[in-house]
Design a protein around this motif. Structure first.
Motif, PDB file in Angstrom:
ATOM      1  N   PHE A 175       0.805  -1.218   0.000  1.00  0.00           N
ATOM      2  CA  PHE A 175       0.000   0.000   0.000  1.00  0.00           C
ATOM      3  C   PHE A 175       0.845   1.278   0.000  1.00  0.00           C
ATOM      4  O   PHE A 175       0.335   2.359   0.273  1.00  0.00           O
ATOM      5  N   ASP A 176       2.149   1.112  -0.280  1.00  0.00           N
ATOM      6  CA  ASP A 176       3.027   2.284  -0.305  1.00  0.00           C
ATOM      7  C   ASP A 176       2.539   3.272  -1.376  1.00  0.00           C
ATOM      8  O   ASP A 176       2.276   2.898  -2.518  1.00  0.00           O
ATOM      9  N   GLY A 177       2.421   4.516  -0.983  1.00  0.00           N
ATOM     10  CA  GLY A 177       1.939   5.538  -1.899  1.00  0.00           C
ATOM     11  C   GLY A 177       0.445   5.753  -1.822  1.00  0.00           C
ATOM     12  O   GLY A 177      -0.071   6.727  -2.382  1.00  0.00           O
ATOM     13  N   HIS A 178      -0.265   4.823  -1.157  1.00  0.00           N
ATOM     14  CA  HIS A 178      -1.719   4.946  -1.036  1.00  0.00           C
ATOM     15  C   HIS A 178      -2.145   5.387   0.363  1.00  0.00           C
ATOM     16  O   HIS A 178      -3.328   5.653   0.588  1.00  0.00           O
ATOM     17  N   GLY A 179      -1.197   5.409   1.289  1.00  0.00           N
ATOM     18  CA  GLY A 179      -1.486   5.910   2.626  1.00  0.00           C
ATOM     19  C   GLY A 179      -2.110   4.871   3.532  1.00  0.00           C
ATOM     20  O   GLY A 179      -2.428   3.740   3.124  1.00  0.00           O
ATOM     21  N   PRO A 180      -2.313   5.236   4.814  1.00  0.00           N
ATOM     22  CA  PRO A 180      -2.850   4.290   5.795  1.00  0.00           C
ATOM     23  C   PRO A 180      -4.287   3.859   5.517  1.00  0.00           C
ATOM     24  O   PRO A 180      -4.697   2.784   5.953  1.00  0.00           O
ATOM     25  N   TYR A 181      -5.047   4.688   4.784  1.00  0.00           N
ATOM     26  CA  TYR A 181      -6.444   4.292   4.528  1.00  0.00           C
ATOM     27  C   TYR A 181      -6.508   3.030   3.672  1.00  0.00           C
ATOM     28  O   TYR A 181      -7.322   2.138   3.924  1.00  0.00           O
ATOM     29  N   ALA A 182      -5.650   2.947   2.653  1.00  0.00           N
ATOM     30  CA  ALA A 182      -5.622   1.746   1.813  1.00  0.00           C
ATOM     31  C   ALA A 182      -5.234   0.526   2.650  1.00  0.00           C
ATOM     32  O   ALA A 182      -5.778  -0.568   2.479  1.00  0.00           O
ATOM     33  N   ALA A 183      -4.265   0.724   3.584  1.00  0.00           N
ATOM     34  CA  ALA A 183      -3.871  -0.373   4.469  1.00  0.00           C
ATOM     35  C   ALA A 183      -5.022  -0.769   5.385  1.00  0.00           C
ATOM     36  O   ALA A 183      -5.214  -1.952   5.695  1.00  0.00           O
ATOM     37  N   LEU A 184      -5.809   0.222   5.825  1.00  0.00           N
ATOM     38  CA  LEU A 184      -6.982  -0.050   6.658  1.00  0.00           C
ATOM     39  C   LEU A 184      -7.984  -0.919   5.903  1.00  0.00           C
ATOM     40  O   LEU A 184      -8.524  -1.884   6.452  1.00  0.00           O
ATOM     41  N   VAL A 185      -8.217  -0.588   4.638  1.00  0.00           N
ATOM     42  CA  VAL A 185      -9.121  -1.394   3.809  1.00  0.00           C
ATOM     43  C   VAL A 185      -8.586  -2.816   3.680  1.00  0.00           C
ATOM     44  O   VAL A 185      -9.342  -3.797   3.769  1.00  0.00           O
ATOM     45  N   GLY A 186      -7.258  -2.947   3.501  1.00  0.00           N
ATOM     46  CA  GLY A 186      -6.663  -4.276   3.393  1.00  0.00           C
ATOM     47  C   GLY A 186      -6.848  -5.098   4.651  1.00  0.00           C
ATOM     48  O   GLY A 186      -7.166  -6.299   4.584  1.00  0.00           O
ATOM     49  N   CYS A 187      -6.691  -4.473   5.821  1.00  0.00           N
ATOM     50  CA  CYS A 187      -6.881  -5.190   7.091  1.00  0.00           C
ATOM     51  C   CYS A 187      -8.337  -5.614   7.268  1.00  0.00           C
ATOM     52  O   CYS A 187      -8.625  -6.714   7.757  1.00  0.00           O
ATOM     53  N   TYR A 188      -9.262  -4.733   6.866  1.00  0.00           N
ATOM     54  CA  TYR A 188     -10.682  -5.074   6.974  1.00  0.00           C
ATOM     55  C   TYR A 188     -11.007  -6.268   6.071  1.00  0.00           C
ATOM     56  O   TYR A 188     -11.694  -7.210   6.487  1.00  0.00           O
ATOM     57  N   LEU A 189     -10.521  -6.230   4.836  1.00  0.00           N
ATOM     58  CA  LEU A 189     -10.811  -7.322   3.903  1.00  0.00           C
ATOM     59  C   LEU A 189     -10.203  -8.633   4.381  1.00  0.00           C
ATOM     60  O   LEU A 189     -10.791  -9.707   4.189  1.00  0.00           O
ATOM     61  N   LEU A 190      -9.031  -8.553   5.003  1.00  0.00           N
ATOM     62  CA  LEU A 190      -8.424  -9.763   5.573  1.00  0.00           C
ATOM     63  C   LEU A 190      -9.329 -10.374   6.629  1.00  0.00           C
ATOM     64  O   LEU A 190      -9.588 -11.591   6.617  1.00  0.00           O
ATOM     65  N   ALA A 191      -9.840  -9.545   7.551  1.00  0.00           N
ATOM     66  CA  ALA A 191     -10.742 -10.051   8.597  1.00  0.00           C
ATOM     67  C   ALA A 191     -12.020 -10.598   7.996  1.00  0.00           C
ATOM     68  O   ALA A 191     -12.543 -11.633   8.435  1.00  0.00           O
TER      69      ALA A 191
END
Length: 575
Positions: free
Chosen positions: A465-481
């Motif tokens: 998610f580099d370059g997309h910021g923490p929000y993109a990482a947040l979406v990734g964590c949600y989708l993982l769960a």
């Protein structure tokens, strides 16, 4: 090297859980012990995870819920919900389920409503049961005590960051998400199938297995000669003979000693088998079984029967009951009943003996759908005091006068002193597997941290998610769960996703709170597949649903829920 061993072992655990080859408790405990032997966690750290304050609070809540679920309040409420127009009944069922599930164990809420909805004949149960289960999830995710998932996340927050989540911290996002999703679910419920219990299409609900006694005069005669082609309400589907199935069964087929005859049709017409000498329903005389009560139950998620066959557990001796039919959604079960591995959510039709009600393991193994079985209920005084005590505990915890753990411990002590609960009942219903899963998962999280595996996963998330910021990482964590809760279980999903989310927040230098909350919300987002959540399994067979029914209703619900969570969470809990 150790880092990659840990990552590979965690991936192996996930594969085993998804495949269903091991129970979650076995998988998590085995991995925690392996990490102990590898020196990634020491004995003191491992044992400390099983006494985590938030985990202890969860266990106390589940034990107190044993008294709450025996209150006649739920049964009285459920009996008044299903009347009038189907749309109005759906709204009442969903609304009541959501409100009650915010504070009571949603499994107990669904179990009580399940019996009332299944017994009534005004509205097809299939129109109400999926909304019931989904609404209980929506209500449960709004408070700390509404679902075990939120308390699991709170236990990880305590272990990792040293703080617990408050009673209504989930409500800031949970309430608007629940309301929005509630409306979409209500709209989608019109697409549910109409499976009326008395409809002709329902003739394949149960499959009755009857053994042919070697001394029967039917042996050596054909199907037609024995009069088995003209049964009232029943149809001879297949014959199991020496481990092989004969289907379809022709009229000239000659019966042999030891044959198992599998019938399908109307269970109420089972009396038609009485006139055949030497024909035994699951090893017992048909007239012996029919002289007792017929009771229909659903196998609960706590049941020791899951994954085992009736013959393995010696069902007759364990419950003084004979199983005369098994139903699993709309799926036809082939073969002899005694050899079919049972699953959580299976419906069993049982002919029960006179002392069936006295067996103390009924609540743990079954949810009642129909029949004359009456479970012990609290009287009006006991019920009022128990509910008032629980409400007081919630209020005191909210105001910060007592911690939730202290309040629940006091309430449990009062319930024991007042004989509302007994030590024997607590031993019998103690959520041992859940305790093992969460305690082991906490130890695994410690091993991930100490081995550097958590940091490596965080670097991977940061690279993706580099370059997309923490929000993109947040979406990734949600989708993982979300993916984990659909494929494994909600509590296991929270346990596996939390370390990744926590490490990701640290890698981005962001506040961990939004990442913690999306793990909790994502682990409760089980709307697509019935196998990941116990209340879905409870309604699966009684509603005679198929996987397609859950996907058709659950997809728009899941999308709405996910969008609302991902929009509101970073707004309420900023980075």
């Amino acid at each position: 090297m150790t880092t990659w061993v840990v990552l590979l072992s965690l991936a192996g655990l996930l594969v085993l859980l998804i495949s269903g080859r091991v129970r979650p408790a076995v998988g998590f405990v085995s991995l925690a012990v392996a990490y102990l032997l590898m020196g990634l966690v020491d004995t003191a750290t491992l044992l400390r995870q099983y006494t985590n304050p938030a985990l202890a609070t969860l266990l106390l809540l589940l034990l107190v819920s044993l008294a709450l679920e025996r209150s006649p309040l739920l049964e009285r409420v459920s009996n008044r919900l299903v009347d009038g127009h189907p749309g109005r009944a759906t709204f009442k069922v969903m609304g009541t389920s959501a409100v009650l599930s915010a504070f009571l164990n949603n499994t107990a809420v669904v179990a009580t409503f399940l019996g009332a909805i299944s017994r009534q004949r005004q509205i097809a149960p299939s129109r109400l049961l999926i909304p019931l289960s989904y609404a209980s999830i929506l209500g449960g995710m709004t408070t700390l005590v509404g679902t075990s998932t939120n308390l699991v996340v709170s236990s990880f927050a305590m272990s990792t960051a040293g703080f617990e989540l408050s009673m209504f911290q989930f409500s800031w996002v949970g309430l608007p998400v629940a309301l929005i999703t509630f409306l979409v679910l209500l709209w989608q419920s019109r697409r549910l199938p109409h499976h009326q219990p008395e409809a002709a299409a329902d003739a394949l609900s149960y499959f009755l297995a009857a053994d042919l006694h070697p001394g029967s005069e039917m042996v050596g005669r054909s199907i037609e000669a024995n009069g088995l082609r003209s049964l009232e309400g029943l149809y001879l589907l297949e014959i199991e003979r020496h481990g092989r199935l004969i289907s379809p069964v022709g009229p000239e087929e000659v019966l042999q000693a030891g044959d198992t005859l599998v019938f399908t049709g109307e269970v109420g017409k089972v009396q038609a088998l009485q006139r055949f000498p030497g024909l035994r329903l699951f090893g017992h005389q048909a007239d012996d079984l029919l002289a007792t009560n017929l009771v229909e139950v659903v196998i609960s998620h706590e049941s020791e029967l899951a994954g085992r066959t009736l013959q393995e557990v010696d069902f007759r001796s364990m419950f003084n009951a004979g199983v005369v039919g098994i139903r699993r959604g709309g799926k036809r079960l082939e073969g002899q009943l005694g050899k079919i591995p049972l699953r959580v959510g299976d419906c069993l039709l049982m002919a029960v003996g006179s002392d069936f009600r006295q067996h103390r393991n009924l609540d743990r193994n079954f949810h009642l759908l129909s029949g004359s079985l009456t479970r012990p209920r609290l009287n009006r005084l006991e019920s009022g005091l128990t509910l008032a005590g629980f409400a007081t505990v919630i209020a005191l915890a909210t105001w910060g006068v007592l911690s939730l753990f202290q309040g629940l411990l006091l309430l449990l002590g009062a319930l024991l002193v007042g004989s509302v609960l007994s030590p024997a009942e607590l031993r019998r219903r103690f959520p041992f597997e859940l305790w093992l899963i969460i305690g082991s998962a906490l130890a695994i999280a410690q091993a991930l941290e100490h081995s550097g595996a958590a940091g490596l996963m965080a670097q991977g998330m940061q690279a993706v998610f580099d370059g997309h910021g923490p929000y993109a990482a947040l979406v990734g964590c949600y989708l993982l769960a979300l993916v984990l809760t659909e494929t494994v279980t909600n509590n296991a999903a929270a346990a596996l996703a939390f370390p990744v989310a926590w490490s990701t927040a640290q890698a981005f230098g962001a506040d961990p709170m939004p990442f913690i909350m999306v793990v909790a919300y994502g682990a409760s987002a089980c709307f697509l597949i019935p196998y990941g959540y116990q209340t879905h399994l409870m309604v699966y067979s009684p509603g005679r649903y198929s996987l397609k029914d859950f996907l058709r209703i659950g997809l728009p619900v899941s999308l709405t829920y996910s969008v609302a969570v991902l929009v509101l969470t970073p707004w309420v809990f900023p980075f």
